[in-house]
Design a protein around this motif. Structure first.
Motif, PDB file in Angstrom:
ATOM      1  N   SER A   1      12.158  15.588  64.012  1.00  0.00           N
ATOM      2  CA  SER A   1      11.010  16.669  63.877  1.00  0.00           C
ATOM      3  C   SER A   1       9.892  16.843  64.737  1.00  0.00           C
ATOM      4  CB  SER A   1      10.487  16.168  62.390  1.00  0.00           C
ATOM      5  OG  SER A   1       9.821  14.986  62.361  1.00  0.00           O
ATOM      6  N   ALA A   2       9.629  15.384  65.477  1.00  0.00           N
ATOM      7  CA  ALA A   2       8.752  15.466  66.498  1.00  0.00           C
ATOM      8  C   ALA A   2       9.008  15.623  67.791  1.00  0.00           C
ATOM      9  CB  ALA A   2       8.141  14.177  66.490  1.00  0.00           C
TER      10      ALA A   2
ATOM     11  N   LEU B   1     -18.575  15.575  61.368  1.00  0.00           N
ATOM     12  CA  LEU B   1     -17.418  15.674  60.752  1.00  0.00           C
ATOM     13  C   LEU B   1     -16.580  16.769  60.586  1.00  0.00           C
ATOM     14  CD1 LEU B   1     -18.475  13.355  57.601  1.00  0.00           C
ATOM     15  CD2 LEU B   1     -16.352  12.973  59.055  1.00  0.00           C
ATOM     16  N   ARG B   2     -17.436  17.878  60.556  1.00  0.00           N
ATOM     17  CA  ARG B   2     -16.660  19.333  60.597  1.00  0.00           C
ATOM     18  C   ARG B   2     -16.017  19.557  61.887  1.00  0.00           C
ATOM     19  NH1 ARG B   2     -20.195  23.985  57.426  1.00  0.00           N
ATOM     20  NH2 ARG B   2     -18.479  25.067  57.874  1.00  0.00           N
TER      21      ARG B   2
ATOM     22  N   VAL C   1     -24.391  14.437  60.847  1.00  0.00           N
ATOM     23  CA  VAL C   1     -23.234  13.691  60.643  1.00  0.00           C
ATOM     24  C   VAL C   1     -22.170  14.842  59.962  1.00  0.00           C
ATOM     25  CG1 VAL C   1     -22.278  11.775  59.074  1.00  0.00           C
ATOM     26  CG2 VAL C   1     -24.297  11.424  60.342  1.00  0.00           C
ATOM     27  N   GLY C   2     -22.931  15.493  59.048  1.00  0.00           N
ATOM     28  CA  GLY C   2     -21.797  16.344  58.641  1.00  0.00           C
ATOM     29  C   GLY C   2     -21.387  17.557  59.540  1.00  0.00           C
TER      30      GLY C   2
ATOM     31  N   GLY D   1     -15.046  17.047  63.925  1.00  0.00           N
ATOM     32  CA  GLY D   1     -13.922  16.269  64.118  1.00  0.00           C
ATOM     33  C   GLY D   1     -12.498  16.866  63.157  1.00  0.00           C
ATOM     34  N   CYS D   2     -13.169  17.386  62.019  1.00  0.00           N
ATOM     35  CA  CYS D   2     -12.110  17.765  61.202  1.00  0.00           C
ATOM     36  C   CYS D   2     -11.264  19.171  61.780  1.00  0.00           C
ATOM     37  CB  CYS D   2     -12.799  18.388  59.846  1.00  0.00           C
ATOM     38  SG  CYS D   2     -11.591  18.545  58.431  1.00  0.00           S
TER      39      CYS D   2
ATOM     40  N   SER E   1       9.794   9.022  66.599  1.00  0.00           N
ATOM     41  CA  SER E   1       8.516   8.678  66.241  1.00  0.00           C
ATOM     42  C   SER E   1       8.317   8.994  64.669  1.00  0.00           C
ATOM     43  CB  SER E   1       7.442   9.255  67.170  1.00  0.00           C
ATOM     44  OG  SER E   1       7.730  10.866  66.919  1.00  0.00           O
TER      45      SER E   1
ATOM     46  N   PRO F   1       3.416  16.821  65.329  1.00  0.00           N
ATOM     47  CA  PRO F   1       4.843  16.061  65.617  1.00  0.00           C
ATOM     48  C   PRO F   1       5.825  16.797  64.607  1.00  0.00           C
ATOM     49  CG  PRO F   1       3.105  14.433  64.674  1.00  0.00           C
ATOM     50  CD  PRO F   1       2.323  15.734  65.153  1.00  0.00           C
TER      51      PRO F   1
ATOM     52  N   ASP G   1      12.850  10.156  61.350  1.00  0.00           N
ATOM     53  CA  ASP G   1      13.852  11.029  60.714  1.00  0.00           C
ATOM     54  C   ASP G   1      15.207  11.071  61.502  1.00  0.00           C
ATOM     55  OD1 ASP G   1      12.632  12.202  62.901  1.00  0.00           O
ATOM     56  OD2 ASP G   1      13.168  14.375  62.172  1.00  0.00           O
TER      57      ASP G   1
ATOM     58  N   PHE H   1      -2.849  18.250  64.428  1.00  0.00           N
ATOM     59  CA  PHE H   1      -1.907  18.188  63.517  1.00  0.00           C
ATOM     60  C   PHE H   1      -1.355  19.356  62.944  1.00  0.00           C
ATOM     61  CE2 PHE H   1      -3.622  13.917  63.853  1.00  0.00           C
ATOM     62  CZ  PHE H   1      -2.599  13.148  64.369  1.00  0.00           C
TER      63      PHE H   1
ATOM     64  N   CYS I   1     -11.253  16.674  55.079  1.00  0.00           N
ATOM     65  CA  CYS I   1     -10.935  15.855  56.539  1.00  0.00           C
ATOM     66  C   CYS I   1     -10.620  14.423  55.999  1.00  0.00           C
ATOM     67  CB  CYS I   1     -12.478  15.575  56.911  1.00  0.00           C
ATOM     68  SG  CYS I   1     -12.360  15.057  58.788  1.00  0.00           S
TER      69      CYS I   1
ATOM     70  N   ARG J   1     -15.459  17.668  54.036  1.00  0.00           N
ATOM     71  CA  ARG J   1     -15.493  16.033  54.245  1.00  0.00           C
ATOM     72  C   ARG J   1     -14.527  15.592  53.535  1.00  0.00           C
ATOM     73  NH1 ARG J   1     -21.346  13.210  54.729  1.00  0.00           N
ATOM     74  NH2 ARG J   1     -20.004  11.469  55.082  1.00  0.00           N
TER      75      ARG J   1
ATOM     76  N   PHE K   1      -2.473  11.731  58.090  1.00  0.00           N
ATOM     77  CA  PHE K   1      -1.667  11.790  59.198  1.00  0.00           C
ATOM     78  C   PHE K   1      -2.209  10.530  60.004  1.00  0.00           C
ATOM     79  CE2 PHE K   1      -1.744  16.490  58.807  1.00  0.00           C
ATOM     80  CZ  PHE K   1      -0.438  16.793  59.159  1.00  0.00           C
TER      81      PHE K   1
ATOM     82  N   LEU L   1      -6.870  14.638  55.145  1.00  0.00           N
ATOM     83  CA  LEU L   1      -6.001  14.688  56.617  1.00  0.00           C
ATOM     84  C   LEU L   1      -5.889  13.299  57.283  1.00  0.00           C
ATOM     85  CD1 LEU L   1      -7.337  18.130  58.328  1.00  0.00           C
ATOM     86  CD2 LEU L   1      -4.996  17.519  57.638  1.00  0.00           C
TER      87      LEU L   1
ATOM     88  N   MET M   1     -27.280  21.136  56.679  1.00  0.00           N
ATOM     89  CA  MET M   1     -26.197  20.198  56.870  1.00  0.00           C
ATOM     90  C   MET M   1     -26.743  19.320  57.952  1.00  0.00           C
ATOM     91  SD  MET M   1     -22.463  20.950  58.548  1.00  0.00           S
ATOM     92  CE  MET M   1     -21.806  21.193  56.741  1.00  0.00           C
ATOM     93  N   THR M   2     -26.441  18.080  57.753  1.00  0.00           N
ATOM     94  CA  THR M   2     -26.962  16.910  58.618  1.00  0.00           C
ATOM     95  C   THR M   2     -26.063  16.925  59.867  1.00  0.00           C
ATOM     96  OG1 THR M   2     -25.371  15.256  57.764  1.00  0.00           O
ATOM     97  CG2 THR M   2     -27.516  15.554  56.645  1.00  0.00           C
TER      98      THR M   2
ATOM     99  N   MET N   1     -26.437  18.236  51.845  1.00  0.00           N
ATOM    100  CA  MET N   1     -25.102  18.977  52.607  1.00  0.00           C
ATOM    101  C   MET N   1     -24.485  20.081  51.311  1.00  0.00           C
ATOM    102  SD  MET N   1     -21.544  16.887  52.853  1.00  0.00           S
ATOM    103  CE  MET N   1     -21.749  16.189  54.873  1.00  0.00           C
TER     104      MET N   1
ATOM    105  N   LEU O   1      -8.858  17.580  64.197  1.00  0.00           N
ATOM    106  CA  LEU O   1      -7.715  16.984  63.585  1.00  0.00           C
ATOM    107  C   LEU O   1      -6.804  18.189  63.051  1.00  0.00           C
ATOM    108  CD1 LEU O   1      -8.827  14.464  61.215  1.00  0.00           C
ATOM    109  CD2 LEU O   1      -7.014  14.339  62.978  1.00  0.00           C
ATOM    110  N   LEU O   2      -7.248  19.150  62.554  1.00  0.00           N
ATOM    111  CA  LEU O   2      -6.558  20.412  62.228  1.00  0.00           C
ATOM    112  C   LEU O   2      -5.640  21.088  63.576  1.00  0.00           C
ATOM    113  CD1 LEU O   2      -8.705  22.104  59.598  1.00  0.00           C
ATOM    114  CD2 LEU O   2      -6.440  21.439  59.421  1.00  0.00           C
TER     115      LEU O   2
END
Lengths: 158, 158
Positions: A105-106, A8-9, A4-5, A11-12, B105, A24, B108, A19, B12, B9, B19, B15, A1-2, B1, A15-16
């Motif tokens: 909801s938020a 991204l993992r 960058v990859g 970052g992903c 926000s 929210p 809703d 959110f 991601c 990816r 969001f 996502l 895996m690079t 990869m 994000l999970l």
């Protein structure tokens, strides 16, 4: 895996986390509702003590109270003055409680519908008023604060 | 990869789409506010036509109207009856408009604070009432509907 990859993992995953479980749309509305109901109980206690400053502290800085037969009052100072006026009534007694509380909801906005019981000694004898209200709350720096508070009487047929 | 990395990816990116630009915390509150203000104008027009069913259609199925000197009325049928009662007043005229509209926000839930002007021919002469209101809206199957509508008079000092 690079590299960058890999980034991204990471970052992903971030994000999970952001959110997924606590985002929210996933706010715990039952817990938020309980917070608001607990604040209502504290507010009723402040009213029972006839503490105008404490009563006004439940509102947002730009909150508003819209009392019957009087103008809208905006901001904590004006709101405290409205409460002080009520507390000046002879034998003043007021209780209120929500019948329903709904949270967005938020969990940044909420409203409740409730009922009140107000009694005092008026110029022409004892007044026992029963009525209803709507209070709108917003989350302000992590704490629920009242942005709008309006009420009216059920009238003679109460 | 690896294939797994590729899937992550794609996931991601999905996502970010879900969001990022159109997620719950990124709702276009100005556009939502305009929707609500446009509904208010349609609602005022329905009231001007004295159309009780059309007036009640602005409320959610479980919406409530809380009129002064009367009980809370819940559901469109009960709400239409309240409006029909108002429309039966001689020379009835009512207009109202929001002074502020705030949207959650996730778009809703929303609320507005506004003012109304009501006039009719009463038993003891013409009545010209000025007052204020709070209306709470919720997004219901993509459309804003009223869940709580409460108002009261500014009183004799208006």
């Amino acid at each position: 895996m690079t590299a960058v990859g890999q980034l991204l993992r990471i970052g992903c995953a971030a994000l999970l986390l952001a959110f997924g479980s606590s985002g929210p749309s996933m706010a715990d509305s039952a817990a938020e509702e309980q917070q608001i109901r607990a604040l209502d109980e504290e507010w009723v206690a402040a009213v029972a003590r006839k503490d105008a400053a404490a009563s006004a502290a439940f509102y947002a800085e730009d909150g508003a109270i819209l009392p019957p037969n009087g103008p809208l009052a905006k901001g904590r100072e004006a709101i405290a003055a409205v409460w002080q006026g009520l507390f000046g009534l002879a034998n003043f007694d007021l209780t209120f409680a929500p019948t329903e509380v709904h949270v967005s909801s938020a969990a940044d906005l909420a409203y409740e519908i409730g009922t009140y019981a107000l009694s005092f000694s008026g110029d022409h004898g004892p007044v026992n008023d029963r009525g209803k209200y709507v209070v709108v709350w917003k989350k302000d720096d992590g704490a629920w604060k009242v942005v709008a508070d309006i009420f009216n009487s059920n009238g003679a047929s109460q």
